[in-house]
Design a protein around this motif. Structure first.
Motif, PDB file in Angstrom:
ATOM      1  N   TYR A 118      -1.733  -5.880  -7.063  1.00  0.00           N
ATOM      2  CA  TYR A 118      -2.381  -6.028  -5.493  1.00  0.00           C
ATOM      3  C   TYR A 118      -3.239  -4.680  -5.372  1.00  0.00           C
ATOM      4  CZ  TYR A 118       1.405  -9.263  -4.777  1.00  0.00           C
ATOM      5  OH  TYR A 118       2.527  -9.977  -4.974  1.00  0.00           O
ATOM      6  N   CYS A 119      -3.580  -3.394  -6.524  1.00  0.00           N
ATOM      7  CA  CYS A 119      -3.442  -3.158  -6.669  1.00  0.00           C
ATOM      8  C   CYS A 119      -5.593  -3.325  -6.594  1.00  0.00           C
ATOM      9  CB  CYS A 119      -3.384  -1.092  -6.819  1.00  0.00           C
ATOM     10  SG  CYS A 119      -3.893   0.217  -6.692  1.00  0.00           S
ATOM     11  N   GLU A 120      -5.718  -3.255  -5.753  1.00  0.00           N
ATOM     12  CA  GLU A 120      -7.788  -3.097  -6.308  1.00  0.00           C
ATOM     13  C   GLU A 120      -8.384  -1.591  -6.745  1.00  0.00           C
ATOM     14  OE1 GLU A 120      -9.898  -6.123  -6.068  1.00  0.00           O
ATOM     15  OE2 GLU A 120      -7.214  -6.613  -6.048  1.00  0.00           O
ATOM     16  N   THR A 121      -8.353  -0.692  -5.589  1.00  0.00           N
ATOM     17  CA  THR A 121      -9.528   0.337  -6.199  1.00  0.00           C
ATOM     18  C   THR A 121      -8.246   1.444  -5.660  1.00  0.00           C
ATOM     19  OG1 THR A 121     -10.655   0.206  -4.294  1.00  0.00           O
ATOM     20  CG2 THR A 121     -11.396  -0.297  -6.499  1.00  0.00           C
TER      21      THR A 121
ATOM     22  N   THR B 139      -8.270   8.004  -1.491  1.00  0.00           N
ATOM     23  CA  THR B 139      -8.448   6.483  -1.044  1.00  0.00           C
ATOM     24  C   THR B 139      -7.265   5.510  -1.808  1.00  0.00           C
ATOM     25  OG1 THR B 139     -10.523   6.062  -1.851  1.00  0.00           O
ATOM     26  CG2 THR B 139     -10.365   7.102   0.355  1.00  0.00           C
ATOM     27  N   MET B 140      -7.730   4.397  -1.659  1.00  0.00           N
ATOM     28  CA  MET B 140      -6.789   3.144  -2.189  1.00  0.00           C
ATOM     29  C   MET B 140      -7.036   1.930  -1.759  1.00  0.00           C
ATOM     30  SD  MET B 140      -3.048   3.278  -4.006  1.00  0.00           S
ATOM     31  CE  MET B 140      -2.364   5.228  -3.680  1.00  0.00           C
ATOM     32  N   THR B 141      -7.998   1.019  -1.809  1.00  0.00           N
ATOM     33  CA  THR B 141      -7.606  -0.217  -1.216  1.00  0.00           C
ATOM     34  C   THR B 141      -6.707  -1.423  -1.580  1.00  0.00           C
ATOM     35  OG1 THR B 141      -9.781  -0.090  -1.320  1.00  0.00           O
ATOM     36  CG2 THR B 141      -9.413  -2.130  -0.560  1.00  0.00           C
ATOM     37  N   ILE B 142      -5.490  -2.136  -1.050  1.00  0.00           N
ATOM     38  CA  ILE B 142      -4.716  -2.890  -1.777  1.00  0.00           C
ATOM     39  C   ILE B 142      -5.134  -4.468  -1.139  1.00  0.00           C
ATOM     40  CG2 ILE B 142      -2.674  -3.446  -1.171  1.00  0.00           C
ATOM     41  CD1 ILE B 142      -2.963  -1.152  -2.572  1.00  0.00           C
ATOM     42  N   ASP B 143      -4.675  -5.741  -2.065  1.00  0.00           N
ATOM     43  CA  ASP B 143      -5.713  -6.730  -1.195  1.00  0.00           C
ATOM     44  C   ASP B 143      -4.571  -7.917  -1.556  1.00  0.00           C
ATOM     45  OD1 ASP B 143      -6.104  -9.101  -1.194  1.00  0.00           O
ATOM     46  OD2 ASP B 143      -8.324  -8.927  -2.238  1.00  0.00           O
ATOM     47  N   TYR B 144      -3.316  -8.233  -0.657  1.00  0.00           N
ATOM     48  CA  TYR B 144      -2.251  -8.990  -1.070  1.00  0.00           C
ATOM     49  C   TYR B 144      -2.484 -10.268  -0.143  1.00  0.00           C
ATOM     50  CZ  TYR B 144       1.971 -10.573  -0.225  1.00  0.00           C
ATOM     51  OH  TYR B 144       3.097 -11.443  -0.534  1.00  0.00           O
TER      52      TYR B 144
ATOM     53  N   ALA C 201       0.986  -0.995  -0.112  1.00  0.00           N
ATOM     54  CA  ALA C 201      -0.021   0.298   0.290  1.00  0.00           C
ATOM     55  C   ALA C 201       0.874   1.516   0.068  1.00  0.00           C
ATOM     56  CB  ALA C 201      -0.435  -0.026   1.116  1.00  0.00           C
ATOM     57  N   GLY C 202       1.748   1.349   0.724  1.00  0.00           N
ATOM     58  CA  GLY C 202       2.801   2.230   1.322  1.00  0.00           C
ATOM     59  C   GLY C 202       3.063   2.256  -0.856  1.00  0.00           C
ATOM     60  N   ILE C 203       4.022   1.378  -1.565  1.00  0.00           N
ATOM     61  CA  ILE C 203       4.740   2.270  -2.405  1.00  0.00           C
ATOM     62  C   ILE C 203       3.882   2.079  -3.973  1.00  0.00           C
ATOM     63  CG2 ILE C 203       5.210   0.213  -4.588  1.00  0.00           C
ATOM     64  CD1 ILE C 203       6.334  -1.582  -2.659  1.00  0.00           C
ATOM     65  N   LYS C 204       2.739   2.404  -3.696  1.00  0.00           N
ATOM     66  CA  LYS C 204       1.400   2.751  -4.473  1.00  0.00           C
ATOM     67  C   LYS C 204       1.438   4.171  -4.072  1.00  0.00           C
ATOM     68  CE  LYS C 204       0.430  -1.739  -5.295  1.00  0.00           C
ATOM     69  NZ  LYS C 204       1.853  -2.779  -5.333  1.00  0.00           N
TER      70      LYS C 204
ATOM     71  N   GLU D 206      -6.402   3.795   6.971  1.00  0.00           N
ATOM     72  CA  GLU D 206      -7.072   3.124   8.032  1.00  0.00           C
ATOM     73  C   GLU D 206      -7.189   2.189   8.659  1.00  0.00           C
ATOM     74  OE1 GLU D 206      -8.406   5.884   8.384  1.00  0.00           O
ATOM     75  OE2 GLU D 206      -7.753   7.703   6.506  1.00  0.00           O
ATOM     76  N   THR D 207      -7.454   0.598   8.097  1.00  0.00           N
ATOM     77  CA  THR D 207      -7.803  -0.068   8.628  1.00  0.00           C
ATOM     78  C   THR D 207      -7.222  -1.557   7.767  1.00  0.00           C
ATOM     79  OG1 THR D 207      -9.318  -0.462   7.064  1.00  0.00           O
ATOM     80  CG2 THR D 207     -10.040   0.362   8.695  1.00  0.00           C
ATOM     81  N   VAL D 208      -6.706  -2.240   9.177  1.00  0.00           N
ATOM     82  CA  VAL D 208      -6.262  -4.005   7.770  1.00  0.00           C
ATOM     83  C   VAL D 208      -7.145  -4.800   8.005  1.00  0.00           C
ATOM     84  CG1 VAL D 208      -4.383  -5.490   8.071  1.00  0.00           C
ATOM     85  CG2 VAL D 208      -4.228  -2.918   8.474  1.00  0.00           C
ATOM     86  N   ARG D 209      -7.389  -5.626   7.246  1.00  0.00           N
ATOM     87  CA  ARG D 209      -8.359  -6.729   7.893  1.00  0.00           C
ATOM     88  C   ARG D 209      -7.726  -8.236   7.321  1.00  0.00           C
ATOM     89  NH1 ARG D 209     -12.462  -3.857   4.668  1.00  0.00           N
ATOM     90  NH2 ARG D 209     -12.392  -5.003   2.802  1.00  0.00           N
TER      91      ARG D 209
END
Lengths: 115, 115, 115, 115
Positions: free
Chosen positions: C50-53, C85-90, C13-16, C111-114
């Motif tokens: 890994y970058c969803e949106t 805002t970004m959503t990452i899925d790894y 997420a940080g890379i993006k 913001e959150t990690v799920r």
């Protein structure tokens, strides 16, 4: 000697090419995202002074081949994917310029100067 | 009409300014890191064709004030911290150019054209 | 110790964020060109792994005020004009992140990690 | 859930990698100018918060070969010329990270997380 209007017009044209190239080179790009990138490049550089029109197109076949041969989903924008033309108007001197591949390099050049 | 050598020399000078500015604008910079950044900017752009010399200096007082007024340790490089001069030599036409602040803007200009 | 999947997801997420910011900071931008720029930023960064949106919006009022107070037609893109805002899925860890102004700075945060 | 300190440390590490890469990719570089560029990259990114140390080296042999095979004097900086390591320290969590070529790609990764 101080520059003529035509020389300043060519200087201004060069600024736009250097700006366009070094602002956007390295941007992640794929066939699906190429259109939004070229639209942004055109509108961003058209903000600059004396810049009448900018057209940017991506050689989609070259882009696809670069991505596929690397086994990837995208690549980084570089000159070999791009064709650019720009019209600069400075004090009624109109300069037509282009960037296209020549001998493996993206060559930026002044096509015509009309004053 | 096709461009003269002097016009192409000015176009080449413009390319270098646009490249320098848009490649390095946004770089994190502090008084301690300003020297390494300006050295890199000079040597990077001097690689480009027809570029004889580039000198870049940072207005350290303006930089310090920007950082302190923001309560920060560093800021992003932008034109108001920079003075740049460049000499371009294309087909024996020598173009002297500069970038410096004028009325709150970083103004890039052709100083002299000698052919 | 080796990183967990959640830690790697946060690294990605940080890379993006770093990519988005430093690729596009400095781009000439005006109210008229803001939409094409934000669309390009979103689609470019969504190419990365890994970058969803990605959603990018420009604070048009802040942009207009910066341009008008400078007596200009455009300005350079910087963090204070942006909300991201970004959503990452790894590996099924979903990280929600944002960038917005806080105390005068563009603050990038998880913001959150799920998982 | 809110992120842990270790997750934020990894996020911060990612920001630095994305920043370093997209700020400097595309810079004109030659064997002679590589040292000033890597010094600037290190010092620029070390300005960023929580960033303890950055080391950047250029694979001079890969750089020379790319330039020679193109019949040129310089090329544009890209990941395949670079080795990077960084240490991030966020709230006493120390993250070691690296970027190096793997299968033809510059792979950014978290090596270790110590808290």
């Amino acid at each position: 000697m101080e520059p003529t209007d035509a020389q300043v017009a060519c200087f201004e044209a060069g600024i736009k090419f250097g700006s366009l190239y070094h602002q956007f080179a390295g941007t992640p790009v794929s066939p699906d995202s190429a259109d939004s990138l070229t639209a942004a490049m055109e509108e961003a550089i058209e903000n600059q002074p004396y810049c009448e029109t900018v057209t940017v197109s991506v050689h989609e076949d070259v882009l696809r081949e670069a991505i596929e041969s690397a086994g990837a989903d995208y690549t980084e924008l570089t000159g070999r994917f791009l064709d650019v033309t720009m019209t600069i108007d400075y004090e009624d001197v109109v300069v037509e310029t282009s960037m296209a591949m020549e001998d493996g390099y993206p060559l930026m050049q002044v096509e015509t100067v009309r004053d």
